[in-house]
Design an enzyme around this catalytic site. Structure first.
Site, PDB file in Angstrom:
ATOM      1  N   CYS A 285       0.875  -1.187   0.032  1.00  0.00           N
ATOM      2  CA  CYS A 285      -0.096  -0.034   0.186  1.00  0.00           C
ATOM      3  C   CYS A 285       0.887   1.454   0.003  1.00  0.00           C
ATOM      4  O   CYS A 285       2.075   1.008   0.209  1.00  0.00           O
ATOM      5  CB  CYS A 285      -0.995  -0.049   1.023  1.00  0.00           C
ATOM      6  SG  CYS A 285       0.029   0.031   2.911  1.00  0.00           S
TER       7      CYS A 285
ATOM      8  N   CYS B 194       3.142   1.905   2.881  1.00  0.00           N
ATOM      9  CA  CYS B 194       4.533   1.224   2.807  1.00  0.00           C
ATOM     10  C   CYS B 194       5.662   1.699   2.027  1.00  0.00           C
ATOM     11  O   CYS B 194       6.855   1.868   2.332  1.00  0.00           O
ATOM     12  CB  CYS B 194       4.128  -0.338   2.239  1.00  0.00           C
ATOM     13  SG  CYS B 194       3.091  -1.520   2.891  1.00  0.00           S
TER      14      CYS B 194
ATOM     15  N   ASP C 209      16.076  10.955 -38.746  1.00  0.00           N
ATOM     16  CA  ASP C 209      17.409  10.923 -39.708  1.00  0.00           C
ATOM     17  C   ASP C 209      17.354  10.052 -40.538  1.00  0.00           C
ATOM     18  O   ASP C 209      16.130   9.066 -40.556  1.00  0.00           O
ATOM     19  CB  ASP C 209      18.483  10.424 -38.796  1.00  0.00           C
ATOM     20  CG  ASP C 209      19.594  10.077 -39.314  1.00  0.00           C
ATOM     21  OD1 ASP C 209      20.034  11.018 -39.940  1.00  0.00           O
ATOM     22  OD2 ASP C 209      20.273   9.088 -39.204  1.00  0.00           O
TER      23      ASP C 209
ATOM     24  N   ASP D 134      20.594   7.692 -35.375  1.00  0.00           N
ATOM     25  CA  ASP D 134      21.401   6.510 -34.834  1.00  0.00           C
ATOM     26  C   ASP D 134      22.927   6.947 -34.873  1.00  0.00           C
ATOM     27  O   ASP D 134      23.986   6.290 -34.392  1.00  0.00           O
ATOM     28  CB  ASP D 134      21.207   5.642 -35.850  1.00  0.00           C
ATOM     29  CG  ASP D 134      21.811   5.717 -37.028  1.00  0.00           C
ATOM     30  OD1 ASP D 134      21.675   6.756 -37.857  1.00  0.00           O
ATOM     31  OD2 ASP D 134      22.309   4.802 -37.612  1.00  0.00           O
TER      32      ASP D 134
ATOM     33  N   ASP E 100      24.079  12.645 -35.062  1.00  0.00           N
ATOM     34  CA  ASP E 100      22.428  12.846 -34.445  1.00  0.00           C
ATOM     35  C   ASP E 100      22.609  12.884 -32.764  1.00  0.00           C
ATOM     36  O   ASP E 100      21.490  13.344 -32.314  1.00  0.00           O
ATOM     37  CB  ASP E 100      21.844  11.622 -34.747  1.00  0.00           C
ATOM     38  CG  ASP E 100      21.593  11.527 -36.227  1.00  0.00           C
ATOM     39  OD1 ASP E 100      21.287  12.371 -37.101  1.00  0.00           O
ATOM     40  OD2 ASP E 100      21.551  10.081 -36.526  1.00  0.00           O
TER      41      ASP E 100
END
Length: 733
Positions: free
Chosen positions: A48, A51, A452, A632, A636
């Site tokens: 809960c 906790c 890209d 990638d 970039d």
């Protein structure tokens, strides 16, 4: 990092796109090791919002602890601390707080404990249900008008069934409440336990005094419905398996080590770099390593989403979690256990799932403020009804217990983690790995997608586009010349002609002229393949190579960058969802324009330098756009870092993967559109969960305070609210 000094024998340590999940993981680990320890502990008793605050605040108060974050859905706590802090030192402290704890490898999140808890709850629920039915049968006689000795007899029989049942079936609540009391706190299981004890105690008193009312049936029914709610909550959380748990399912606990020609089975944790292991057909790869003997095929689908097996032979780099399909392989270990790429992936995902976002912080603050308010309301209700009823302790206690039970903020505590866990699991199964805890939140805010070109929407490999325009004889000569060249266009042309089923012609005196092309003799007459001006053809405006035949004719083969699988689909889906799509590339205008036309992208930019890409992302951001950058390359990296959210493929350079929020594990880029859609859904589900929690409490609290809800109905309502929130999270598609 390589295993051989010779560039021709260069071998990467991990073949798995897990390197995408933990970019430059080895370097990062070495750099971070002296500064920080990251520990993962299982806390199966956490259930809960109270906790969450108890564990996080308790750990944060310890010296050397930088941050502690509880994932309530998976019942674990991630601790970031100084290097000297160990799990062994934290476990006793958690025990003093009232929570049993176990250390977990960050990547080895076994479901064994979860399964055991489910079986235990199911067993206790069955006992409570069986007892409840029997007590209900006895209660029918009392309700039908049984009096005096007959009524007392039925009450005593009901008590002999109910008391052992409550003691046994209520253990999950009693243990948690007692642990909390010893730690000096009142958790959400305390009022539940109090309600069970009071219902049973009042019933024993009434029976002993030959009273008309006993509540043994209510006590057992309350226990049964509480267990039903907890079991359903347990099952919904188990169904919403996280990406980290998906990865944990790929872990192999033992391996076959080869020593002096003998085989011995050892724990994977005992393996060291340089060890030699045997992986039999059908077995899962236990380590990262390099194949030194044997040939086979590998199934990498669970790691990368690729459905086609890949060949494996000597010098092939393999990764933990891959499946060996056809032949035995001997593998030299490069990383095992916690150091494996699979473990690093799971650790990274676990960190992301436990990270704080705006919604997580909001939920935590609300739950922490709500918990003391619950107890205040309960004690106020007890005092008021004691005064209003002239001292009816039984009635006042029932209302007080019902208020405590019905106002448990469990649903509020589950509102965010249930959705994040479900979303990360679904995205992982689609081939996307979330690296940042706030990535989903930011991805949902995106309105512009910038792609890209080379390596992202395309594979960076040329593909012949007009083979059908040439006859078999022309293709045969072109294939014969191309096969003798190492130029990428020539290799692509030779492979495409071979795939078309055309056999190469027989040529003589084939030689390559550096910088121009390749030439040979067909029937004693010269043929050439290469640059347009060299072969005497008109220079095309697109990427091409030209063939000159003995009859004086020339033939042009045009090329385009091969599309990455799913490129057309992801662009079409992004446009259909209403996103603005832009293509930015450092390539020449002609191929960029061609690709944009093929994919239906109206807005594109060619010849962009790295700083140009970052500047364009900054310009769009300044204009009010929320940009998702998908790239990638090294060029970039700045744009990925500047974007509101970012995605990079597993094939990306380490720098690009470090800068990105999400890593695409497979070759297919179509899941990026799924990520956009699921992120929006996740945000809606989180808001809906907040609304559900708020609506539940707006209705439930007044109902309990005015005495219209018994502890039994309060238990059912509380369980229903938590289950509703979890089920709503699982609606992600």
């Amino acid at each position: 990092m390589t295993l051989a000094a010779d560039p021709q024998e260069h071998v990467q340590v991990s073949a798995c796109p897990a390197c995408a999940a933990a970019p430059s993981a080895e370097a990062i680990a070495r750099a971070a090791a002296p500064r920080e320890a990251r520990l993962m502990l299982s806390i199966p008793q956490a259930h809960c919002a109270t906790c969450i605050s108890t564990v996080e605040d308790g750990l944060a108060a310890l010296p050397g602890i930088r941050n502690a974050r509880v994932n309530l859905t998976l019942k674990r706590v991630l601790v970031e601390a100084e290097p000297q802090v160990t799990a062994e030192s934290l476990i006793p402290h958690l025990a003093r707080l009232g929570y049993e704890a176990y250390e977990l490898d960050a990547g080895v999140l076994s479901a064994t404990e979860t399964d055991r808890q489910g079986r235990e709850l199911l067993m206790r629920m069955g006992v409570a249900g069986f007892s409840m039915m029997n007590i209900m049968l006895l209660s029918v006689a009392v309700w039908s008008g049984a009096t005096d000795a007959t009524r007392d007899l039925f009450h005593w029989i009901s008590g002999m069934i109910a008391i052992p049942t409550v003691v046994f079936a209520g253990q999950p609540f009693f243990r948690s409440a007692w642990a909390g009391l010893k730690a000096g706190r009142l958790g959400m299981d305390f009022p539940i336990s109090l309600a069970l004890v009071l219902a049973s105690g009042i019933s024993i008193y009434e029976t002993w005094m030959s009273g008309r009312h006993a509540y043994f049936d209510a006590a057992v029914m309350l226990t049964f419905f509480l267990l039903v709610g907890r079991y359903l909550d347990h099952r919904t959380r188990a169904v919403a398996r996280s990406a980290a748990q998906e990865l944990a399912a790929l872990e192999v606990p033992r391996a076959i080590r080869l020593t002096a020609g003998a085989e011995e089975t050892v724990n994977v944790a005992d393996l060291r770099p340089g060890d030699l292991v045997l992986v039999r057909p059908g077995g899962r790869m236990p380590v990262d390593g390099v194949v030194v003997a044997g040939t086979s095929e590998l199934d990498r689908s669970l790691l990368t989403g690729e459905v086609m097996p890949v060949q494996a032979g000597p010098d092939r780099v393999v990764s933990a979690g891959e499946v060996n399909l056809t032949g035995p392989l001997q593998v030299r270990v490069t990383a095992a256990g916690r150091d494996s790429s699979l473990s690093r992936m799971a650790e990274l995902v676990a960190v992301a799932e436990s990270a704080r976002s705006r919604y997580t912080t909001l939920a935590d603050r609300a739950a922490r403020a709500y918990s003391p308010l619950v107890h205040l309301l309960s004690f106020s209700a007890f005092g008021y009804w004691m005064w209003a009823t002239g001292g009816d302790v039984r009635f006042a206690i029932n209302i007080s217990a019902a208020t405590l039970i019905i106002t448990c903020p469990c649903a509020l505590g589950l509102a965010v983690p249930a959705v994040v866990t479900a979303a990360s699991g679904k995205l992982f199964r689609k081939g996307l790995l979330i690296k940042s805890g706030s990535a989903l939140e930011r991805l949902a805010e995106v309105d512009t997608v910038v792609f890209d070109k080379t390596g992202t929407l395309t594979m960076g490999a040329p593909e012949p586009m007009n083979l059908a325009d040439h006859g078999p004889q022309v293709l045969a000569v072109a294939a014969a010349l191309a096969a003798a060249s190492s130029h990428p266009l020539a290799q692509s042309l030779a492979a495409a002609v071979q795939a078309a089923g055309v056999a190469p012609a027989v040529l003589e005196d084939v030689t390559e002229v550096p910088g121009y092309g390749i030439e040979g003799r067909l029937g004693g007459r010269r043929v050439r393949l290469g640059r347009a001006e060299w072969v005497g053809a008109e220079a095309p405006a697109v990427t091409a190579t030209c063939l000159a035949l003995p009859d004086g004719t020339t033939h042009t083969f045009t090329f385009a960058d091969a599309l990455r699988p799913g490129a057309a689909e992801v662009v079409a889906e992004a446009l259909a969802q209403g996103y603005k799509v832009k293509l930015i590339s450092g390539d020449a205008p002609a191929p960029v324009a061609d690709l944009a036309a093929r994919l239906g992208i109206a807005d594109w930019m060619a010849g962009a330098l790295p700083q140009d890409k970052a500047a364009e992302v900054a310009r769009l951001t300044a204009a009010g756009a929320r940009v998702l950058m998908v790239g990638d390359g090294l060029n970039d990296t700045a744009a990925l870092a500047a974007a509101h959210a970012s995605v990079s493929p597993a094939s990306a350079l380490d720098a690009a993967r470090v800068a990105s929020d999400i890593v695409l594990l497979g070759r297919d880029i179509a899941p990026v559109a799924d990520a956009l859609r699921i992120a929006r859904q996740a945000t809606r589900r989180i808001r809906q969960n907040f609304a559900i929690s708020a609506a539940y409490n707006v209705v439930a609290v007044p109902v309990a305070l005015v005495g219209l809800a018994t502890p039994l109905w309060a238990a059912a309502a509380m369980s229903l609210s938590s289950i509703t929130v979890a089920l709503n999270a699982m609606r992600l598609k």
